[in-house]
Write a protein that holds these residues in place. Structure first.
Motif, short mmCIF file in Angstrom:
data_model
loop_
_atom_site.label_atom_id
_atom_site.label_comp_id
_atom_site.label_asym_id
_atom_site.label_seq_id
_atom_site.Cartn_x
_atom_site.Cartn_y
_atom_site.Cartn_z
N ILE A 287 -22.20 36.24 -28.26
CA ILE A 287 -21.17 35.51 -27.51
C ILE A 287 -21.72 35.02 -26.17
O ILE A 287 -21.41 33.89 -25.75
N ASP A 288 -22.53 35.83 -25.51
CA ASP A 288 -23.15 35.38 -24.25
C ASP A 288 -24.00 34.14 -24.48
O ASP A 288 -24.01 33.21 -23.66
N ASN A 289 -24.74 34.13 -25.59
CA ASN A 289 -25.56 32.97 -25.93
C ASN A 289 -24.69 31.75 -26.23
O ASN A 289 -25.02 30.63 -25.83
N LEU A 290 -23.59 31.98 -26.95
CA LEU A 290 -22.66 30.89 -27.26
C LEU A 290 -22.06 30.29 -25.99
O LEU A 290 -21.91 29.08 -25.86
N LYS A 291 -21.70 31.16 -25.06
CA LYS A 291 -21.09 30.70 -23.81
C LYS A 291 -22.01 29.76 -23.05
O LYS A 291 -21.57 28.76 -22.49
N LEU A 292 -23.30 30.06 -23.05
CA LEU A 292 -24.26 29.18 -22.38
C LEU A 292 -24.31 27.81 -23.03
O LEU A 292 -24.36 26.77 -22.35
N LYS A 293 -24.29 27.80 -24.37
CA LYS A 293 -24.41 26.54 -25.10
C LYS A 293 -23.15 25.68 -24.98
O LYS A 293 -23.23 24.47 -24.73
N VAL A 294 -21.97 26.30 -25.16
CA VAL A 294 -20.74 25.51 -25.10
C VAL A 294 -20.41 25.10 -23.67
O VAL A 294 -19.76 24.07 -23.44
#
Length: 473
Positions: A287-294
């Motif tokens: 989720i932390d990785n997703l937050k950076l991308k979105v």
């Protein structure tokens, strides 16, 4: 030419590959910063497609391919591979066991396949006579050259590997590594083409490590016999366990996993088919990785929101932001341990909607999700769970997934209104309770009856999406 093919020969003109280097990133003068794209004659792919259809029909009829091989196969996907992994790990957690996952990295696996070994394996699987002669001709006398900036290099022979850019290459590779699972009856393999992943569970961690080391010697022998190179530096393992289950110090310090006389790196999290998993399956890293991308896409929308119409902003959202939220959402959305993590991801999604609709920072977004016909991140996961259960209900999944579920009628013979529903299986841990095996039947049984009666998957998807969006007010 037809006579040549009938006799098991492939014309040499159809076996010449043009390699076009495509720049990736970094210094333009370094060869390693280019991706080689192999282009084959279009006419050869017509014949390859004909052979492929016959070959895949034969392999399917006799169930030759390993059932847990998810790469390059219809009705298989990365999400199913990750789903099986999660089910196996949570089964171990529910039984108070340690589970070790080893993520093998092979060096240029497609390019190093030995043709003689491949042909022997084809013959073993029943491809003989004219068919075997055709494959022998198909693999032999192949050539390739590099075309860069209008300049072509001399042609060189290709003596190993499956033809890159071909239709038959992927399925030939699957057949080449198909017998890797015969190495050990104790190891469970989850394969996605050349992504080789091994799992094993036991209550006692030192015993588990020692057993794995014995089995890894057998695996190493298989790699050597099949002339495949293992990249030990990029191979790693994770010890999966419940949050309250501790690794004893002697197991961590004294016992190491060894392959090819080299220690395998232990990590706390790893990227598996595009999804970040951690030792406790909390999904925090993912989720932390997703937050950076979105967040990056959300920033792009914010910068252009006053210059582009809403339709274009929505196109940017659907093209650059939504795919990140959709990828394998049914697995990680329902299993997130820390709900505040999911809420923080939803907050970014809401910010994107406010930018698209030119809303103020504190404006309520639910009606605009409804207006734009968009799902919030949690409901994206529920939609995918619903689709999965629809496929299970109509036997559209691979057998080992359909077998996850049983109906009440199979458990008892009482003719009740609940007999046709999926049976609810007990679980000891909250982690297992939120997996598809347990959450899926609960969710399906609670869906409105008229939605479950949809005649097709597309109609069902339309109905369930409308059902979820209708709650946004």
């Amino acid at each position: 030419m037809n006579k040549s093919f009938a006799e098991g020969n492939v014309p040499n003109l159809l076996k010449i590959a043009k390699v076009c280097p495509i720049y990736k990133a970094g210094e333009a003068t370094k060869i390693s910063n280019y991706r080689p794209i192999s282009v084959l004659p279009s006419f050869s792919k017509i014949f390859e497609k004909l052979v492929y259809n016959r070959l895949i029909s034969y392999l399917t009829k006799f169930s030759i391919l390993y059932e847990h091989q998810y790469g390059f196969r219809s009705s298989m996907s990365t999400s199913l591979a990750i789903l099986e992994m999660v089910e196996r790990i949570t089964d171990a957690i529910d039984s108070n066991k340690f589970s070790v996952g080893i993520f093998i990295d092979l060096s240029k696996a497609f390019d190093t396949i030995n043709h003689k070994i491949l042909l022997n394996k084809l013959e073993f699987y029943g491809i003989r006579g004219t068919a075997l002669s055709w494959f022998t001709s198909y693999l032999s006398n192949r050539q390739q050259y590099v075309l860069f900036n209008g300049t072509a290099s001399p042609r060189l022979p290709v003596t190993c590997g499956v033809p890159q850019g071909s239709i038959l290459g992927p399925i030939l590779f699957l057949l080449y590594i198909n017998d890797i699972v015969k190495v050990s009856p104790l190891l469970h393999f989850i394969l996605f083409a050349d992504d080789t992943n091994i799992f094993m569970s036991h209550r006692d961690l030192p015993t588990l490590i020692r057993t794995l080391n014995v089995e890894l010697k057998l695996l190493s022998t298989w790699f050597i016999a099949n002339k495949l190179s293992l990249n030990v530096d990029k191979t790693h393992f994770i010890i999966f366990r419940g949050t309250r289950k501790r690794c004893s110090s002697d197991a961590v310090l004294l016992d190491k996993l060894i392959i090819e006389d080299k220690p395998i790196n232990q990590v706390k999290n790893a990227k598996f088919l595009g999804v970040f998993i951690d030792e406790h399956l909390t999904w925090d890293v993912h989720i932390d990785n997703l937050k950076l991308k979105v967040s990056k896409t959300c920033g792009i929308i914010n910068k252009v929101k006053h210059k582009l119409p809403r339709s274009i902003l929505l196109l940017i959202y659907n093209s650059l932001l939504l795919p990140y939220l959709q990828y394998c959402a049914m697995i990680w959305v329902c299993n997130v341990s820390n709900q505040s993590k999911l809420s923080s991801l939803l907050a970014i999604q809401k910010r994107a909607i406010r930018n698209i609709c030119l809303l103020n920072y504190r404006d309520h977004t639910a009606p605009f999700f409804n207006k734009l016909n968009l799902l919030q991140v949690k409901d994206i996961g529920l939609l995918q769970v619903s689709q999965f259960m629809y496929k299970a209900n109509h036997l559209l999944l691979p057998n080992h997934f359909c077998n996850l579920f049983v109906r009440n009628s199979a458990v008892h013979r009482h003719n009740t209104r609940q007999s046709d529903k999926f049976h609810m299986v007990a679980a000891k841990s909250a982690k297992k309770l939120n997996t598809i095996k347990h959450f899926g039947p609960r969710h399906w049984n609670n869906l409105p009856h008229d939605i479950k009666l949809a005649s097709t998957l597309s109609l069902f998807t339309k109905k369930i999406k409308s059902h979820l969006i209708s709650a946004y007010v």
